[in-house]
Design an enzyme around this catalytic site. Structure first.
Site, PDB file in Angstrom:
ATOM      1  N   THR A 255       0.849  -1.193   0.000  1.00 43.95           N
ATOM      2  CA  THR A 255       0.000   0.000   0.000  1.00 43.95           C
ATOM      3  C   THR A 255       0.887   1.246   0.000  1.00 43.95           C
ATOM      4  O   THR A 255       1.884   1.307   0.723  1.00 43.95           O
ATOM      5  CB  THR A 255      -0.948   0.027   1.212  1.00 43.95           C
ATOM      6  OG1 THR A 255      -1.846  -1.085   1.128  1.00 43.95           O
ATOM      7  CG2 THR A 255      -1.771   1.310   1.237  1.00 43.95           C
ATOM      8  N   PHE A 257       1.139   5.273   0.668  1.00 40.71           N
ATOM      9  CA  PHE A 257       0.535   6.360   1.438  1.00 40.71           C
ATOM     10  C   PHE A 257       1.181   7.681   1.029  1.00 40.71           C
ATOM     11  O   PHE A 257       2.359   7.712   0.648  1.00 40.71           O
ATOM     12  CB  PHE A 257       0.754   6.136   2.939  1.00 40.71           C
ATOM     13  CG  PHE A 257       0.134   4.875   3.473  1.00 40.71           C
ATOM     14  CD1 PHE A 257      -1.129   4.879   4.036  1.00 40.71           C
ATOM     15  CD2 PHE A 257       0.816   3.673   3.405  1.00 40.71           C
ATOM     16  CE1 PHE A 257      -1.696   3.717   4.517  1.00 40.71           C
ATOM     17  CE2 PHE A 257       0.268   2.499   3.887  1.00 40.71           C
ATOM     18  CZ  PHE A 257      -1.004   2.519   4.441  1.00 40.71           C
TER      19      PHE A 257
END
Length: 358
Positions: A255, A257
């Protein structure tokens, strides 16, 4: 006797390290005082990256090179907190993967402020309540977080950095017994990323959506028949037992960010720039907007489109390109791009993240 002698030497080295850490903190305080006089930012992310990169390059002993970064992240975080802890808003509650990304980047001495929504993260930074906000932008399995992209349409905040986090899901419960699981809570993305494991191991167990993986873990603390898909950090925070680790379908589950703030960092030479724009509706329009980057040999690392929400079938495009806004090639390409756009907005130039935290 030999072990005792060696341990004594280790104790002496540890004492020297603690003394040197004190010296380092004193110098950091003095630098902070000089920055205050000159009205400069206390936090300079490119400086921190320069420190870690230099030390990893200089490391010649047995100390593992990969351990340099986490060790000095905490040293830098603690020294910075001597002046004033860096305050950060993130998509809470405690134990989310966004929270984990915060601690992996900024260290345990930063001041973390959990908020309920991505909009709240932007609001906290805009109001000046925190220096930075951390929001998820995309996952390697499930794609883009559209709400984060949409927030940039009306916000003047800048992207100041990015964090790449290796995401590993665990099944958690109060008992730690798979046989007792009658329902499972988690965020929709976590369910999607663990679909195969769930079908193979708990095919008939109903799934219930939660606002975050950490919120799911909190729900499970009140129900011994329930389990949650969340991080191991959530297990420790909410006093849950791990039933099974690494239940995600894809081993390379990453992921990304974004770190958002009120102003962006200076060029490091290894940067990325994010843009958003809408284009004139005509034949070859998409080709025309890509042409300036090819002409100036600028690599595109991401292209995404979203409905404008102001007119049917009108879209806003999001681009990530290699380079900094201060680079002449980037300036020239954007000047050409602007001629083809209804509007163009630079979301920020920031250091490219090369290492993946896990």
């Amino acid at each position: 006797m030999k072990i005792t002698t060696l341990r004594r030497k280790i104790d002496q080295i540890d004492s020297k390290i603690v003394s040197l850490l004190g010296d380092r903190a004193e110098l950091v305080v003095k630098i902070g005082q000089e920055k205050a006089k000159a009205n400069l930012n206390v936090h300079v992310p490119q400086r921190e990256e320069e420190i870690v990169t230099r030390l990893m390059r200089q490391n010649r002993g047995r100390f593992p090179a990969h351990a340099i970064r986490p060790v000095f992240r905490e040293i830098i975080s603690a020294c910075r907190a001597v002046q004033a802890p860096l305050s950060l808003a993130y998509l809470g509650p405690e134990g989310t993967f966004t929270h984990l990304a915060c601690t992996r980047r900024f260290g345990g001495s930063a001041h973390f402020v959990p908020v309920h929504t991505i909009s709240d993260v932007f609001a906290e930074v805009e109001k000046g309540n925190v220096e930075y906000g951390i929001v998820p932008i995309e996952n390697s399995s499930e794609g883009v977080v559209s709400h984060t992209l949409d927030m940039f349409v009306d916000s003047d905040l800048k992207i100041c950095g990015e964090i790449l986090l290796g995401v590993s899901h665990s099944l958690l419960s109060k008992s730690g017994d798979l046989r007792k699981v009658q329902k499972i809570y988690s965020h929709p993305h976590a369910f999607a990323q663990s679909r195969k494991w769930l079908e193979a191991n708990l095919p008939r167990v109903p799934l219930f959506e939660a606002s975050s993986t950490a919120a799911a873990a909190n729900l499970v603390t009140k129900d011994r028949t329930a389990a949650a898909i969340a991080s191991e950090l959530a297990a420790s925070l909410y006093d849950l037992k791990v039933i099974s680790r690494k239940i995600e379908d894809t081993p390379c589950n990453i992921t990304r960010f974004l770190i958002i703030g009120r102003s962006g960092p200076a060029s490091t030479g290894h940067d990325k720039t994010s843009l958003m724009f809408s284009i004139k509706d005509r034949v070859g329009a998409l080709h025309r907007i890509l042409e300036p980057f090819a002409k100036h040999q600028i690599n595109l690392t991401k292209v995404e489109s979203r409905p404008s929400k102001t007119k049917a079938w009108e879209y806003i495009f999001y681009l990530d390109i290699e380079g900094h806004l201060a680079d002449e090639s980037v300036k020239a390409a954007l000047a050409l791009l602007e001629e083809e756009c209804l509007f163009l907005k630079v979301l920020g130039s920031y250091p490219r993240e090369h290492s993946i935290e896990s």
